[in-house]
Design a protein around this motif. Structure first.
Motif, PDB file in Angstrom:
ATOM      1  N   VAL A   1      -9.753  -1.809   0.350  1.00  0.00           N
ATOM      2  CA  VAL A   1     -10.373  -2.055  -1.061  1.00  0.00           C
ATOM      3  C   VAL A   1     -11.639  -1.580  -1.349  1.00  0.00           C
ATOM      4  O   VAL A   1     -11.797  -1.215  -2.611  1.00  0.00           O
ATOM      5  N   THR A   2     -12.273  -1.441  -0.218  1.00  0.00           N
ATOM      6  CA  THR A   2     -13.898  -0.780  -0.410  1.00  0.00           C
ATOM      7  C   THR A   2     -13.901   0.782  -0.588  1.00  0.00           C
ATOM      8  O   THR A   2     -14.629   0.979  -1.269  1.00  0.00           O
TER       9      THR A   2
ATOM     10  N   LEU B   1     -15.999  -1.304  -5.658  1.00  0.00           N
ATOM     11  CA  LEU B   1     -14.810  -1.237  -4.977  1.00  0.00           C
ATOM     12  C   LEU B   1     -14.076   0.184  -5.147  1.00  0.00           C
ATOM     13  O   LEU B   1     -14.463   0.924  -6.038  1.00  0.00           O
ATOM     14  N   GLY B   2     -13.334   0.810  -4.157  1.00  0.00           N
ATOM     15  CA  GLY B   2     -12.923   1.877  -4.193  1.00  0.00           C
ATOM     16  C   GLY B   2     -11.510   1.961  -5.006  1.00  0.00           C
ATOM     17  O   GLY B   2     -11.124   0.873  -5.576  1.00  0.00           O
ATOM     18  N   PRO B   3     -10.952   3.286  -5.328  1.00  0.00           N
ATOM     19  CA  PRO B   3      -9.703   3.289  -5.990  1.00  0.00           C
ATOM     20  C   PRO B   3      -8.397   2.630  -5.044  1.00  0.00           C
ATOM     21  O   PRO B   3      -8.656   2.603  -3.877  1.00  0.00           O
ATOM     22  N   VAL B   4      -7.232   2.187  -5.678  1.00  0.00           N
ATOM     23  CA  VAL B   4      -6.395   1.777  -4.970  1.00  0.00           C
ATOM     24  C   VAL B   4      -5.635   3.136  -4.111  1.00  0.00           C
ATOM     25  O   VAL B   4      -5.315   4.043  -4.838  1.00  0.00           O
TER      26      VAL B   4
ATOM     27  N   LEU C   1     -11.173  -8.072  -7.429  1.00  0.00           N
ATOM     28  CA  LEU C   1     -11.806  -8.558  -6.130  1.00  0.00           C
ATOM     29  C   LEU C   1     -13.232  -8.095  -6.235  1.00  0.00           C
ATOM     30  O   LEU C   1     -13.832  -8.440  -4.960  1.00  0.00           O
ATOM     31  N   ARG C   2     -13.709  -7.692  -7.058  1.00  0.00           N
ATOM     32  CA  ARG C   2     -15.335  -7.512  -7.091  1.00  0.00           C
ATOM     33  C   ARG C   2     -16.108  -8.478  -6.653  1.00  0.00           C
ATOM     34  O   ARG C   2     -15.878  -9.571  -7.515  1.00  0.00           O
TER      35      ARG C   2
ATOM     36  N   MET D   1      -6.599 -11.459  12.692  1.00  0.00           N
ATOM     37  CA  MET D   1      -7.627 -11.706  11.529  1.00  0.00           C
ATOM     38  C   MET D   1      -8.561 -10.310  11.514  1.00  0.00           C
ATOM     39  O   MET D   1      -8.641  -9.939  10.326  1.00  0.00           O
ATOM     40  N   GLU D   2      -9.071 -10.251  12.583  1.00  0.00           N
ATOM     41  CA  GLU D   2     -10.141  -8.914  12.822  1.00  0.00           C
ATOM     42  C   GLU D   2      -9.381  -7.840  12.305  1.00  0.00           C
ATOM     43  O   GLU D   2      -9.919  -7.092  11.505  1.00  0.00           O
ATOM     44  N   ALA D   3      -8.310  -7.468  12.869  1.00  0.00           N
ATOM     45  CA  ALA D   3      -7.585  -6.407  12.678  1.00  0.00           C
ATOM     46  C   ALA D   3      -6.988  -6.153  11.348  1.00  0.00           C
ATOM     47  O   ALA D   3      -7.396  -5.246  10.656  1.00  0.00           O
ATOM     48  N   ALA D   4      -6.663  -7.396  10.497  1.00  0.00           N
ATOM     49  CA  ALA D   4      -6.177  -7.278   9.102  1.00  0.00           C
ATOM     50  C   ALA D   4      -7.573  -7.007   8.315  1.00  0.00           C
ATOM     51  O   ALA D   4      -7.374  -6.266   7.428  1.00  0.00           O
ATOM     52  N   LEU D   5      -8.545  -7.667   8.668  1.00  0.00           N
ATOM     53  CA  LEU D   5      -9.763  -7.453   8.022  1.00  0.00           C
ATOM     54  C   LEU D   5     -10.412  -6.164   8.128  1.00  0.00           C
ATOM     55  O   LEU D   5     -10.713  -5.698   7.018  1.00  0.00           O
ATOM     56  N   ARG D   6     -10.308  -5.453   9.227  1.00  0.00           N
ATOM     57  CA  ARG D   6     -10.756  -3.935   9.090  1.00  0.00           C
ATOM     58  C   ARG D   6      -9.906  -3.049   8.039  1.00  0.00           C
ATOM     59  O   ARG D   6     -10.465  -2.315   7.541  1.00  0.00           O
ATOM     60  N   THR D   7      -8.625  -3.485   8.136  1.00  0.00           N
ATOM     61  CA  THR D   7      -7.775  -2.667   7.322  1.00  0.00           C
ATOM     62  C   THR D   7      -8.165  -2.982   5.895  1.00  0.00           C
ATOM     63  O   THR D   7      -8.294  -2.095   4.921  1.00  0.00           O
TER      64      THR D   7
END
Lengths: 658, 390
Positions: free
Chosen positions: A463-464, A497-500, A514-515, A452-458
């Motif tokens: 996204v942002t 949020l950033g660009p894709v 996702l904003r 979960m933590e690894a996925a969130l970091r990415t």
């Protein structure tokens, strides 16, 4: 201080909850104060007296059946099992007396009379609780005889676990582990008296029942009755064959625990010495499973974002939310048996072990001019279920098995010892390229909450477009860390949020949807806890609103896996977790990458091989999989094994029966 | 037989006229101890269950009709001849402890009694003696019957409760005792069939009547199942304190060598001790008296009983599961003349450990008969050991 006391054997319907404080107990003349409801065993420990135990295990509810822990309670005719006696009134205890001494010696002698199997040929020789008891309490000969001929079932049918009931001492730990710790219930007690034996339903082989191969029973078996299926010979043969190119990938959890196989205290990482040992053993290349953990994060993170987009924005309910992680093969089989209707929620990503294997048999073989038929892909895993996973028929997308042999920490420990080298004394050495580079995110896969933590970091960075450190100090996403049964966390994304990123541009047009969205996440370890969460989801509870849930079959995650060194306890698992998070932190301190999407080796795979990107066609073919709804009842017309009398003679000869 | 002369429902009416504490007090004053064999004071058991904290106010009354002790058959006769009295006693027990649900755990082999017992319950419901308003008192109580499946160990109360809950019949650790945490975790009174019948009789005739029969510490009459080498085996009623000789004589046993009092889990009393009393303070029994004729080989008797325990052990705890097999092997070796004196001593030591270290009464009682034979017939036993091995 108040204590809630459950009267009654844990795991059974308890009596009334009594609220009280503490009680004074006299242990061998020494007064100690313990909370009401403490067992005699706990009181004795507090008084500095060690009482021998066998059926007692710190992870399991007590049953008081082996009787080795009996003590005198003043005023009682019979001795009492100290592990299962809750203290509610002031009592006087003698942990040692002539009667106790005679009882302990007799009980050990009875266990030795019942146990069939010689220590010299046993995989648990030197790490066996029955041996320890015999050394401390047994007499100098087999007072009640010794069984020399096996008469009970030796089940070698499964790819992961083998059960030799001739060595069983009826402590019921495996049954309690399976039913109460893991909520699986693949094992039960059958028969009565001398014929009593631990068995799967209808005496079916372990491979034909709801067993999820997690191996937690092995970790808690006091003797050699339960062991992993030993594949070390397969590896020796491959290494000794000059026509074979043998590579090994090592997962982070075994590296945090392998030291225990060599007498080091739990939590001593031996990652870099292990690399040297593997080269000494004769492996041609030594790779880091963390590499494919990073790859898994890219694939699974992408899948999550695409799934959320399709479900929440496009309204495609064929892609149900929450998405469940799929790294734990024990959890996968658990879901296939108990909640097959939720198979669409599972991430289609193969586990890191299998992704790695698929790349070894394709990209790696091509790059190095090797015939995949001559490449032997070995893995070091903390897990017995990984053996089953490697055997799954769908894990052959390249035309070859992704992984040929999956070894547990214990098996590789035996190989290294056999070689005559002392692991801790070896020099440190690095992993081999091209899969040598890994991020700290890959390392923490070994602990519950790590995926979960690894996925969130990415995901957060993809996204942002910003840094995860802006949200969490040092990128340590602590809300998902810990050992609580279930952890629930929310992360609210910023309004801007950033660009894709180009890597995902072909899948999602923008992040507008996702904003300011609050991502709801959960982390679960141990399948008994998974059951609670799944029931909550079915009932439309809090967990049904999650977007992403990490499930690990084993308590503590991979570091508590069924292939890890024996013994196990909460303290040992915590120590291993510290080693794993310490390794991740060192990645940061030494300037190495800590986020999967920054791993240059992973990015290179997408540039050179998986050119249609994450979740693209090639990746789908090689790195993703499908699941098999199995249900609770397995209608295999497979052989039924008689519970007693020379069952071994009916075993197929390729099963290793003797 | 006294119980056959108790007027129907007199005890129940008397109980309902008292408050529940009054019923408990009456049973306490009678001095009755459990008729199943363990001899726990019934009134105290009821009082503990009545005073125990009951979540949701639920308590249970369980009738232990799993009469499995070899040599015991008096409960079967009671259930066949006087089922109303037993159910009346259960209803009184329910009233006394504040329970509304009684369960009769019937031995699997007694299935042929089931239809009659169900019919009896149906009659009692129709007569208003069971149901939401027992005998117009406002007290609600009903009884269901649960059939066992042939496991001897389920006569042990905590194994019985496990079986009632749908699990393997395996004894629990105690504490907690069933009066505190029994069936489904609720306070539960488990009493023998005969205990409930006498409870009804005590309420009908008064505590004094009962307390004046028997001895000071073993009050009341007791049903005994007499069998073995006697001319008239059957169920007999004697006041507690009766001598073993009187019982054997009544059943027509001549020149008996020994009596197994208490069944397989009891003790072997040699003829020279037949003057001893059947009572809780001397030779205790749940009701079985098995008479052993002069021509019998006592080791054959011991082998038979040990084989029974080896097969009926639930298999949970080490001393009972393995110990019974080892004792059985030892008896067989002894009978073949292949045992040494040292091995015989090891068997005695094993038996002593089983008595104090087994998890439940089954394992604790299993070596009793053998140990009493070795103790009382030492020369006969040693005679089986070859001279060179002594």
């Amino acid at each position: 201080m108040t204590t809630t006391l459950r009267l009654g054997t844990p795991g059974m319907p308890g009596g009334p909850a009594v609220t009280s404080t503490s009680v004074t107990v006299t242990v061998d003349g020494h007064e100690v104060e313990v909370p009401v409801g403490s067992t005699i065993l706990e009181a004795a420990e507090k008084a500095g007296r060690r009482i021998p135990t066998l059926c007692h295990h710190p992870d399991l509810p007590d049953v008081g059946v082996c009787r080795i822990c009996v003590v005198e309670v003043t005023g009682q005719r019979a001795l009492q099992a100290s592990c299962a006696y809750p203290i509610t009134t002031p009592i006087e205890i003698q942990t040692y007396s002539r009667r106790v001494r005679q009882a302990r010696q007799t009980i050990v002698d009875l266990m030795l009379a019942e146990h069939c199997g010689s220590c010299q040929t046993c995989g648990r020789n030197g790490n066996c609780e029955l041996q320890d008891l015999a050394a401390e309490y047994g007499s100098d000969h087999f007072r009640f005889g010794q069984r020399t001929e096996p008469t009970r079932l030796f089940d070698t049918f499964g790819p992961s676990i083998r059960r030799d009931m001739n060595k069983c001492v009826h402590c019921l730990r495996c049954i309690r582990t399976c039913a109460e710790l893991q909520g699986v219930g693949a094992l039960g007690v059958i028969g009565r008296g001398d014929s009593t034996t631990m068995s799967p339903y209808l005496t079916l082989p372990i491979s034909d029942v709801v067993c999820i191969n997690c191996g937690q029973c092995i970790n808690r078996c006091p003797t050699g009755a339960l062991q992993e299926v030993d594949n070390t010979d397969d590896v020796w043969r491959a290494i000794e064959d000059p026509t074979k190119h043998v590579v090994i990938q090592t997962a982070p959890a075994p590296r945090a625990a392998m030291g225990e196989e060599f007498g080091l205290p739990p939590g001593t990482p031996v990652t870099w010495q292990l690399n040297s040992a593997l080269r000494e053993l004769g492996f041609d290349k030594v790779f880091d499973t963390n590499f494919s953990a990073d790859l898994t994060i890219i694939e699974e993170g992408t899948e999550l974002l695409v799934r959320l987009y399709e479900n929440l924005v496009l309204g495609d309910h064929g892609r149900p939310v929450p998405q469940f992680t799929s790294c734990s093969p024990g959890w996968i089989k658990y879901l296939e048996h108990k909640y097959p209707e939720f198979a669409p929620n599972l991430s289609s990503c193969k586990s890191p072990q299998q992704m790695f294997g698929a790349l070894i048999k394709t990209w790696y073989a091509q790059k190095n001019g090797l015939d995949p038929a001559d490449v032997v892909s070995v893995s070091l895993m903390p897990c017995t279920a990984k053996k089953f996973e490697a055997h799954r028929p769908e894990m052959t997308d390249s035309g070859f098995p992704d992984v040929d042999v999956s070894l547990t920490t214990r098996e590789l420990g035996r190989m290294i010892r056999e070689l005559g080298i002392r692991l801790p004394d070896l020099p440190e050495s690095d992993f081999d390229d091209p899969f040598g580079t890994a991020s700290g995110s890959g390392v923490i896969f070994g602990a519950t909450g790590g995926v979960m933590e690894a996925a969130l970091r990415t995901v957060v960075e993809l996204v942002t477009g910003g840094k995860v450190e802006d949200l969490f100090d040092h990128a340590d996403i602590t809300p998902v860390r810990g050992f609580e049964e279930t952890r629930y966390a929310e992360i609210t994304l910023p309004d801007t949020l950033g660009p894709v990123p180009p890597l995902l541009a072909h899948l999602v047009p923008d992040w507008d949807w996702l904003r300011g969205v609050t991502l709801k996440l959960a982390v679960v370890h141990g399948t008994a806890n998974a059951q609670k969460v799944m029931e909550d989801i079915k009932a439309g509870g809090r967990f049904s609103e999650c977007h992403f849930i990490e499930f690990m079959a084993c308590p503590g995650g991979c570091l508590g896996g069924g292939g890890q060194p024996i013994p196990t306890s909460k303290e040992i698992r915590s120590a291993r977790a510290k080693a794993i998070y310490g390794e991740d932190a060192r990645y940061g301190e030494t300037g190495r990458v800590r986020k999967s999407h920054e791993n240059p080796a992973v990015l290179r795979v997408y540039e050179e091989f998986l050119t249609d990107g994450p979740c693209g066609h090639t990746s789908h073919h090689l790195l993703h999989t499908t699941y098999t709804p199995r249900g609770a009842f397995i209608a295999t017309p497979s052989m039924t094994v008689p519970a007693t009398t020379n069952a071994t003679t009916n075993a197929p000869t390729n099963g290793g029966a003797r | 037989m006294t119980l056959a002369t108790i007027e129907a429902e007199q005890g129940l009416r008397a109980a309902l006229a008292l408050d529940p504490a009054g019923v408990v007090a009456t049973i306490r004053e009678s001095g009755m101890k459990g008729r199943g064999g363990a001899g726990f004071p019934t009134g105290l058991k009821w009082q503990l269950a009545a005073e125990a904290v009951a979540p949701d106010g639920v308590r249970y009354v369980v009738c232990n009709a799993d009469e499995g002790e070899p040599g015991t058959f008096k409960d079967r006769v009671l259930l066949a001849e006087l089922p109303d009295l037993v159910f009346e006693g259960m209803t009184i027990g329910g009233y006394a402890i504040g329970s509304h649900e009684g369960i009769c755990y019937l031995r699997g082999e007694y299935v042929y009694l089931l239809a009659d017992l169900e019919a009896c319950l149906e009659r009692r419901r129709a007569a208003g003696l069971l149901g939401p308003d027992v005998a117009g008192s406002g007290f609600a109580f009903d009884i269901t019957i649960h059939l066992g499946s042939g496991a001897y160990v389920c006569g042990e109360e905590t194994a019985l409760i496990e079986s009632l809950e749908g699990r393997r019949g395996e004894p629990r650790n105690r504490p907690p005792f069933p009066v505190v945490s029994g069936f489904r975790g609720a306070p539960t009174v488990v009493n023998n069939v005969e205990t409930f019948a006498w409870a009804a009789a005590i309420l009908a005739r008064g505590a004094d009547w009962f307390a004046h029969i028997g001895t000071d510490r073993s009050t009341g009459p007791k049903l005994l199942s007499v069998s073995g080498d006697v001319q008239r085996p059957g169920v007999y009623e004697f006041p507690l304190g009766v001598s073993i000789a009187e019982v054997i004589e009544a059943a027509g046993g001549h020149d008996a060598k020994a009596a197994i009092v208490g069944g397989a889990a009891g003790t072997c009393v040699p003829a020279r001790d037949f003057g001893r009393a059947i009572s809780y303070e001397d030779v205790s029994t749940g009701g079985a008296v098995i008479v052993v004729g002069p021509w019998r080989d006592l080791l054959e008797v011991a082998e038979n009983l040990q084989w029974f325990f080896a097969n009926e052990s639930c298999g949970q705890c080490t001393p009972c599961r393995v110990g019974n097999v080892k004792l059985l092997e030892g008896i067989r070796a002894l009978r073949r003349g292949e045992l040494t004196v040292q091995q015989l001593e090891d068997m005695v030591s094993l038996g002593q450990t089983m008595r104090i270290a087994s998890k439940c009464g089954l394992g604790q009682a299993a070596p009793n008969v053998l140990l009493s034979i070795i103790e009382n017939y030492r020369s006969e036993v040693l005679g089986h050991i070859p001279v060179g091995a002594r």
